[in-house]
Design a protein around this motif. Structure first.
Motif, PDB file in Angstrom:
ATOM      1  N   MET A 336      22.521 -11.989 -14.260  1.00  0.00           N
ATOM      2  CA  MET A 336      22.883 -12.597 -12.975  1.00  0.00           C
ATOM      3  C   MET A 336      24.120 -11.916 -12.391  1.00  0.00           C
ATOM      4  SD  MET A 336      22.277 -14.622 -10.533  1.00  0.00           S
ATOM      5  CE  MET A 336      20.886 -15.626 -11.056  1.00  0.00           C
ATOM      6  N   SER A 339      23.140  -8.815 -10.800  1.00  0.00           N
ATOM      7  CA  SER A 339      22.506  -9.128  -9.504  1.00  0.00           C
ATOM      8  C   SER A 339      23.564  -9.471  -8.456  1.00  0.00           C
ATOM      9  CB  SER A 339      21.523 -10.284  -9.660  1.00  0.00           C
ATOM     10  OG  SER A 339      20.413  -9.922 -10.454  1.00  0.00           O
ATOM     11  N   HIS A 340      24.562 -10.275  -8.829  1.00  0.00           N
ATOM     12  CA  HIS A 340      25.678 -10.568  -7.918  1.00  0.00           C
ATOM     13  C   HIS A 340      26.311  -9.266  -7.428  1.00  0.00           C
ATOM     14  CE1 HIS A 340      26.910 -14.810  -9.687  1.00  0.00           C
ATOM     15  NE2 HIS A 340      25.679 -14.797  -9.241  1.00  0.00           N
ATOM     16  N   VAL A 343      24.397  -7.671  -4.535  1.00  0.00           N
ATOM     17  CA  VAL A 343      24.490  -8.401  -3.258  1.00  0.00           C
ATOM     18  C   VAL A 343      25.881  -8.197  -2.655  1.00  0.00           C
ATOM     19  CG1 VAL A 343      24.453 -10.680  -2.170  1.00  0.00           C
ATOM     20  CG2 VAL A 343      22.733 -10.090  -3.894  1.00  0.00           C
ATOM     21  N   LEU A 363      18.371 -12.713  -5.618  1.00  0.00           N
ATOM     22  CA  LEU A 363      18.890 -12.562  -6.980  1.00  0.00           C
ATOM     23  C   LEU A 363      17.771 -12.886  -7.967  1.00  0.00           C
ATOM     24  CD1 LEU A 363      22.074 -14.792  -6.563  1.00  0.00           C
ATOM     25  CD2 LEU A 363      22.111 -12.289  -6.663  1.00  0.00           C
ATOM     26  N   ASN A 365      17.006 -13.409 -12.364  1.00  0.00           N
ATOM     27  CA  ASN A 365      17.602 -13.520 -13.696  1.00  0.00           C
ATOM     28  C   ASN A 365      16.501 -13.493 -14.742  1.00  0.00           C
ATOM     29  OD1 ASN A 365      20.042 -14.077 -15.385  1.00  0.00           O
ATOM     30  ND2 ASN A 365      18.737 -15.763 -16.049  1.00  0.00           N
TER      31      ASN A 365
ATOM     32  N   THR B  17      17.155  -5.472  -7.164  1.00  0.00           N
ATOM     33  CA  THR B  17      16.964  -6.563  -8.142  1.00  0.00           C
ATOM     34  C   THR B  17      15.955  -6.157  -9.214  1.00  0.00           C
ATOM     35  OG1 THR B  17      15.252  -7.603  -6.797  1.00  0.00           O
ATOM     36  CG2 THR B  17      17.489  -8.402  -6.495  1.00  0.00           C
TER      37      THR B  17
END
Lengths: 426, 86
Positions: A336, A339-340, A343, A363, A365, B17
């Protein structure tokens, strides 16, 4: 020689700003960078790399991180279980510099000035920024448990929740423990970093005991009313494979440790003595976020604008990873945080380039847990930004769990690690 | 022009992602059992992701992840990875 190679890399990347990117001595840190990132974990290192990539190597980035190598928390439980070594979970930072032109500064940030937009280094000069990305991870709140600060400092009671020297030290405690001994692991109330981590750790230690010292016990003392992640899968596997080894006790909140007797005191239940104590205290945003006033929620977690990860408390400071206040059903995990990082990197690049912010960031996970040396279970989720509610929400019907522990996902899990380490650092 | 640059940035960011497991820009590490997706044909990727999404292609995790994506996102990701060097 090395300097020449770095210069060539910088030119090959088509970026003059990368020329400043060779310095690793803190005394040579630049006076100013467009983007400074604090913390080289899954969140910060990813953000540093992706600001470079997404700006087509036009925006200069400094990454401030005290360590020379990245030691992964995910997979570190396998070192405790004995199936992996520290070397296998360690990756150097240097490719961020040589391949991506990130200026690595191995130092600690002591003060951030959000008004002047500068930060001070412990052993180096002050660095100015246009955009600051703070990814400090969590700090262990040792003082939340009486006696723990001293017992931890002496090396007697470890956390090993930040992978590194403590991981090896805990492994050595487990190796030194006689057969028939008790290893007690305490779990703090949620939210804490890596929800399934304690139960994976219990599984790994049980796997080790089962082979080498089968009369020994793993006692999981959980402040929560139940296992906080993948409960049915863990319980079934424990009952089928570690029945006489793992004992799970919910609603056990540690309030004190007694180093003399190596025992735990609880708010309600009788004290418990064990041969090896592994105490995970409450966690909160890393100290640099706390002291800068970024921890807006309960003086513990950092509130952010989820579309950009910009702090609610300070303009042009973005916070990511475990230190942030999680959106609904968003775990504090390495995946995560990575992913943060993407962004936030895209938002920073857009803002510095006068481009529109992504209206619908995304996002994901995927979190794998090893229940033995080879068998794995996962939990996965997808989080779409909801512009009306200004937060991330999981998509109904998406995500889910493994059906059962399986070796195919064991292979995928180890490959996941290789790929996310490369995506974050190489 | 500025709009185009923004769209490209947003597409890259959302496609990133996938990189956590499939590698940066879709190039997985050598020997990875999680496959590289850079340079795969666009229509093939769209078909596979939709097959994961509707359950016709079994998976350990991709069926759960694709159910969180819109068809438009799937197509945007496929366009991005199809254009990447293998």
């Amino acid at each position: 020689m090395q300097r020449r190679r770095l210069l060539q890399t910088g030119l090959a990347l088509g970026s003059l700003s990368a020329l400043a990117g060779c310095a690793t001595l803190t005394s040579q840190a630049p006076a100013k960078a467009q983007v400074v990132v604090i913390g080289g974990g899954y969140g910060g290192a990813t953000a540093a790399k992706y600001v470079r990539m997404l700006s087509n190597y036009k925006i200069s980035v400094v990454l401030v991180e005290p360590e020379n190598t990245f030691i992964s928390c995910p997979m570190s439980n396998l070192v405790l279980g004995g199936s992996k070594t520290m070397a296998q979970i360690t990756t150097p930072y240097k490719a961020l510099s040589s391949k991506h032109g990130v200026t690595l500064v191995h130092d600690l940030v002591t003060v951030i000035d959000p008004v002047k937009k500068t930060l001070r280094l412990k052993n180096g000069p002050t660095i100015g920024y246009d955009k600051l990305i703070v990814s400090p991870g969590v700090d262990m709140h040792f003082d939340s448990i009486e006696g723990l600060q001293a017992a931890h400092a002496s090396g007697q009671i470890l956390q090993a929740w930040k992978a590194g020297a403590e991981t090896m030290a805990l492994r050595q405690q487990l190796e030194a423990m006689p057969d028939g001994g008790v290893y007690a692991l305490t779990v703090p109330e949620t939210p804490y970093k890596c929800p399934p981590g304690p139960y994976e750790r219990a599984s790994q230690v049980a796997h080790y005991f089962k082979q080498v010292k089968p009369k020994s016990k793993v006692l999981v003392l959980d402040a929560n009313p139940d296992i906080t992640s993948k409960p049915a899968l863990f319980k079934k596997f424990w009952s089928d494979n570690y029945k006489d080894i793992i004992e799970f006790r919910p609603n056990h909140k540690v309030v004190a440790v007694d180093a003399k007797t190596n025992s735990l005191k609880f708010d309600v239940q009788e004290s418990i003595r064990a041969d090896v104590l592994n105490v995970l205290p409450a966690m909160r945003a890393g100290s640099i976020a706390m002291q800068t006033g970024l921890a807006t929620v309960n003086n513990r977690w950092c509130g952010i604008h989820y579309q950009t990860f910009e702090s609610l408390a300070a303009k042009d400071i973005h916070v990511l990873g475990d230190a942030t206040l999680a959106a609904p059903a968003m775990p504090k995990s390495g995946h995560m945080a990575n992913s943060h990082g993407k962004v936030a990197a895209a938002a920073v690049v857009a803002q510095l380039s006068d481009l529109a912010i992504n209206p619908s960031p995304l996002l994901t996970n995927t979190c794998y847990s090893f229940v033995s040396d080879k068998l794995v279970i996962h939990v996965a989720s997808v989080h779409q930004y909801n512009a009306d509610e200004k937060t991330f929400k999981t998509v109904p019907g998406s995500g889910g769990l493994s059906i059962e522990p399986n070796a195919l996902e064991g292979t995928y899990a180890w490959n996941w690690a290789q790929n996310i380490w490369a995506d974050t650092l190489l | 022009m500025a709009q185009d640059a923004a769209s490209v940035l947003h597409q890259r960011a959302n496609a990133a992602t996938c990189a956590n497991c499939h590698g940066s820009e879709g190039r997985a590490v050598p020997g990875s059992t999680v496959p590289s997706i850079a340079g795969l044909p666009r229509d093939y990727m769209v078909a596979q992701m939709k097959a994961f999404k509707d359950g016709s292609r079994p998976a350990t995790v991709m069926h759960q992840l694709t159910k969180g994506l819109t068809d438009q996102q799937i197509e945007s990701m496929a366009n991005y990875f199809a254009a990447q060097k293998r």
